[in-house]
Design an enzyme around this catalytic site. Sequence first.
Site, short mmCIF file in Angstrom:
data_model
loop_
_atom_site.label_atom_id
_atom_site.label_comp_id
_atom_site.label_asym_id
_atom_site.label_seq_id
_atom_site.Cartn_x
_atom_site.Cartn_y
_atom_site.Cartn_z
CG ASP A 204 47.16 36.86 43.29
OD1 ASP A 204 46.50 36.56 44.43
OD2 ASP A 204 48.18 37.17 43.12
NE ARG B 108 41.44 39.27 45.72
CZ ARG B 108 42.85 39.34 45.38
NH1 ARG B 108 43.38 38.32 45.05
NH2 ARG B 108 43.28 40.47 45.28
C1 S3P Z 1 52.34 36.36 46.66
C2 S3P Z 1 51.67 35.16 46.83
C3 S3P Z 1 50.13 34.94 47.01
C4 S3P Z 1 49.50 35.88 46.18
C5 S3P Z 1 50.13 37.39 45.98
C6 S3P Z 1 51.65 37.45 45.83
C7 S3P Z 1 53.90 36.29 46.83
O1 S3P Z 1 49.70 34.94 48.20
O2 S3P Z 1 48.27 35.64 46.24
O3 S3P Z 1 49.33 38.27 45.55
O4 S3P Z 1 54.47 37.26 45.77
O5 S3P Z 1 54.42 35.43 47.12
P1 S3P Z 1 49.71 33.67 49.09
O6 S3P Z 1 51.05 33.22 49.28
O7 S3P Z 1 49.34 33.96 50.55
O8 S3P Z 1 48.84 32.71 48.46
#
Ligand code: S3P
Length: 440
Positions: free
Chosen positions: A320, A351
């Site tokens: 992120d 992004r």
């Molecule tokens: C998250 C996992 C990530 C991240 C998101 C929060 C989580 O996404 O980008 O902001 O809390 O498990 P992805 O699992 O799709 O990579």
Amino acid sequence: MPAHTFTSSAPLIGRLRVPGDKSISHRSLMFAGLAVGRSRITGLLEGEDVLATAAAMRQLGAHIEREGDGTWVVHGVGVGSLLEPRQALDMGNSGTSTRLMMGLLASHRLKATFVGDASLSGRPMNRVITPLSEMGASFEASAGGTLPLMMHGAFPAVPITYRLPVASAQVKSAVLLAGLNTPGITRVIEPVATRDHTERMLTGFGAKLEVGEENGERVIAIHGEADLKPMDVVVPGDPSSAAFFLVAASIVPGSDLVIENVGLNPTRAGIVTVLKQMGADIEELDSREVGGEPVADLRVRHAPLTGIDVDPDIVPSMVDEFPVLFVAASYAQGTTRCTGLEELRVKESDRIAVMAAALTAAGAQVEELEDGLIIEGTGGEPLRGTSNASVKTHLDHRIAMSMAVAGLASKDGVEVDDTAPIATSFPTFMELLEGAANTP
Ligand code: S3P
């Protein structure tokens, strides 16, 4: 749609505290809502995404209240006892709420409809629909596997062993949460380790969960049908929110800032490693443990940054943070190459494309790749800024905050088209930024 121009800033000075970790906040409400009895949560992120999770858990039968001192108290219903929601579950902008809830509900005999905003309604859900269908749930999704979608959960669901085709903590968590109410053992194989809050926190709530390794891959096994015990959760500060201030203080001359209480779980702390590799002056003070997670105060002082090739292996631990890393790279000396970022194309916005366009509009030199970005930095000189146009954030909070940071060291300022989405993850961002820039 409040547009805002972020202009050249005074040094960022003093101490500030970023709000609670978003990932941990979502999970604390969900797991407490599944435990039998009363849990207390302190430090919860009160951003729109997490409030969407709270509202959905209430619709499923959990009692959730905020006390005057900011503590949240949850009376859970017990695994297997979630109620069928009478109305659609409105997930707002939040992919985490959606995918984790789909997992939770997949092994309950009920039907539920999920809806969300324009950004969320464009995001891929087949990545969770596929494994949850193997477990017995069925789905009617919009074209391309998107929201709005309707789900019929199954009980008893079938335990599966699922090897993640994409590095995603959300997909991993969806399968493990479905496994909570599934007889037998549900396994997830992770070729690349992603954030492990689900594993840590479910263990804390009393689930039987084993983490092992097979052929160099992480294997997580959860035993259903679990009984979760209530607990008190202390949510550490969000490293993803701290990242905006780490970069801001690094690029604004004269800055000297302490960001307190930052979670530094190794599956999340990649941004600190990469900024240090670029020459950032970041010191970890008073390292300690909060709620089972490593935490420190981070002191960051302005320093000249140098471009680097970012190791693609570090991507999952800072997935992120790339938008704001691109901003740091735009002010660094030399070239920064970021690759292995294909997942960035399916976040709250694309992004890679959105940051390439926004940084170009602000005068940076960037080249877009299929899976990343190459950025030629200014060597610390101000970026031109956007003068008479605003950058498009596409309902993406992290784009808005990243471009706000880009504006702080620019010549003409950066106008961000819409700052409202910042409230999804960091409602105090503007006020903290103003406070740090106005500290004598
Ligand atoms: C998250 C996992 C990530 C991240 C998101 C929060 C989580 O996404 O980008 O902001 O809390 O498990 P992805 O699992 O799709 O990579």
